[in-house]
Design a protein around this motif. Structure first.
Motif, PDB file in Angstrom:
ATOM      1  N   GLY A   9      30.439  10.539  30.524  1.00  0.00           N
ATOM      2  CA  GLY A   9      31.133   9.412  29.879  1.00  0.00           C
ATOM      3  C   GLY A   9      32.604   9.715  29.771  1.00  0.00           C
ATOM      4  O   GLY A   9      33.449   8.906  30.123  1.00  0.00           O
ATOM      5  N   GLY A  10      32.921  10.933  29.312  1.00  0.00           N
ATOM      6  CA  GLY A  10      34.295  11.340  29.042  1.00  0.00           C
ATOM      7  C   GLY A  10      35.222  11.259  30.235  1.00  0.00           C
ATOM      8  O   GLY A  10      36.343  10.792  30.095  1.00  0.00           O
ATOM      9  N   ILE A  11      34.778  11.702  31.384  1.00  0.00           N
ATOM     10  CA  ILE A  11      35.705  11.684  32.524  1.00  0.00           C
ATOM     11  C   ILE A  11      35.952  10.273  33.045  1.00  0.00           C
ATOM     12  O   ILE A  11      36.863  10.069  33.826  1.00  0.00           O
ATOM     13  CB  ILE A  11      35.267  12.625  33.684  1.00  0.00           C
ATOM     14  N   ARG A  12      35.157   9.308  32.563  1.00  0.00           N
ATOM     15  CA  ARG A  12      35.386   7.917  32.971  1.00  0.00           C
ATOM     16  C   ARG A  12      36.275   7.158  31.980  1.00  0.00           C
ATOM     17  O   ARG A  12      36.486   5.962  32.139  1.00  0.00           O
ATOM     18  CB  ARG A  12      34.054   7.165  33.148  1.00  0.00           C
ATOM     19  N   GLU A  13      36.772   7.862  30.954  1.00  0.00           N
ATOM     20  CA  GLU A  13      37.688   7.193  30.020  1.00  0.00           C
ATOM     21  C   GLU A  13      38.913   6.707  30.800  1.00  0.00           C
ATOM     22  O   GLU A  13      39.381   7.381  31.711  1.00  0.00           O
ATOM     23  CB  GLU A  13      38.107   8.190  28.922  1.00  0.00           C
ATOM     24  N   ARG A  14      39.403   5.530  30.396  1.00  0.00           N
ATOM     25  CA  ARG A  14      40.545   4.945  31.109  1.00  0.00           C
ATOM     26  C   ARG A  14      41.629   4.505  30.138  1.00  0.00           C
ATOM     27  O   ARG A  14      41.322   4.166  28.993  1.00  0.00           O
ATOM     28  CB  ARG A  14      40.087   3.722  31.923  1.00  0.00           C
ATOM     29  N   THR A  15      42.863   4.485  30.612  1.00  0.00           N
ATOM     30  CA  THR A  15      43.958   3.996  29.786  1.00  0.00           C
ATOM     31  C   THR A  15      44.916   3.152  30.607  1.00  0.00           C
ATOM     32  O   THR A  15      44.990   3.301  31.826  1.00  0.00           O
ATOM     33  CB  THR A  15      44.710   5.166  29.102  1.00  0.00           C
TER      34      THR A  15
END
Ligand code: UDP
Length: 159
Positions: A9-15
């Motif tokens: 989940g974490g590596i798919r965080e986006r900004t």
């Protein structure tokens, strides 16, 4: 060592990152992109656009009653902006650290605002300030078809 699955989940965080009109005029786009790449984040969306009044109002709804809003509107619509979506573990928080304090006077050297700007009204770059905020902003600025899911060949060295 963190396995890929445990941070899935974490590596798919986006900004959402946007180089504001002053940053584009000052030819800082390349250096800004370089800082995110150097850190290891992954670019998943990129475009240049002229921001409309409507987009800006939706983006900065919480600021629309502030006394500086009219000048913020004028600034943000004064020329093209380069909008990007970056992805990675903790990318929202890490981007805020790469960018530095809203007021460049408080942004340490080494941060984008601390290296390239002086005044709060010309602070070069936008970065989402929370994961939920980022999701809303990305949906506002990008069509889902403009975001590219891709595997970076050196993920194993970063995660
Ligand atoms: N801003 C300004 N004057 C102020 C406060 C903010 O011109 O006194 C502008 C500045 O460009 C800032 C933007 O409004 O980046 C959004 O403000 P916010 O507090 O959301 O800061 P940010 O998230 O950009 O660091």
């Amino acid at each position: 060592y963190i396995s890929n699955t445990s941070v899935k989940g974490g590596i798919r965080e986006r900004t959402l990152i946007a180089v504001k009109p002053d940053g584009v005029q000052r030819r800082l786009v390349g250096q800004i992109i370089q800082r995110f790449e150097m850190r290891g984040f992954q670019l998943v969306g990129l475009k240049m656009l002229q921001v409309s009044e409507e987009l800006l109002l939706q983006h900065y709804t919480s600021l629309c009653k502030k006394p500086f809003y009219p000048s913020l509107l004028q600034y943000m619509t004064s020329g093209p902006v380069v909008a990007m979506v970056w992805e990675g573990h903790n990318v929202v928080r890490s981007s805020r650290m790469l960018v530095g304090d809203t007021n460049p006077a408080e942004a340490p050297p080494g941060t984008i605002r601390g290296d390239f700007s002086i005044h709060i009204s010309r602070n070069v770059i936008h970065a989402s300030d929370s994961v939920e905020g980022a999701q809303k902003e990305i949906a506002l600025w990008f069509q889902s078809s403009e975001l590219i899911e891709w595997e970076c060949c050196d993920h194993g060295n970063l995660y």
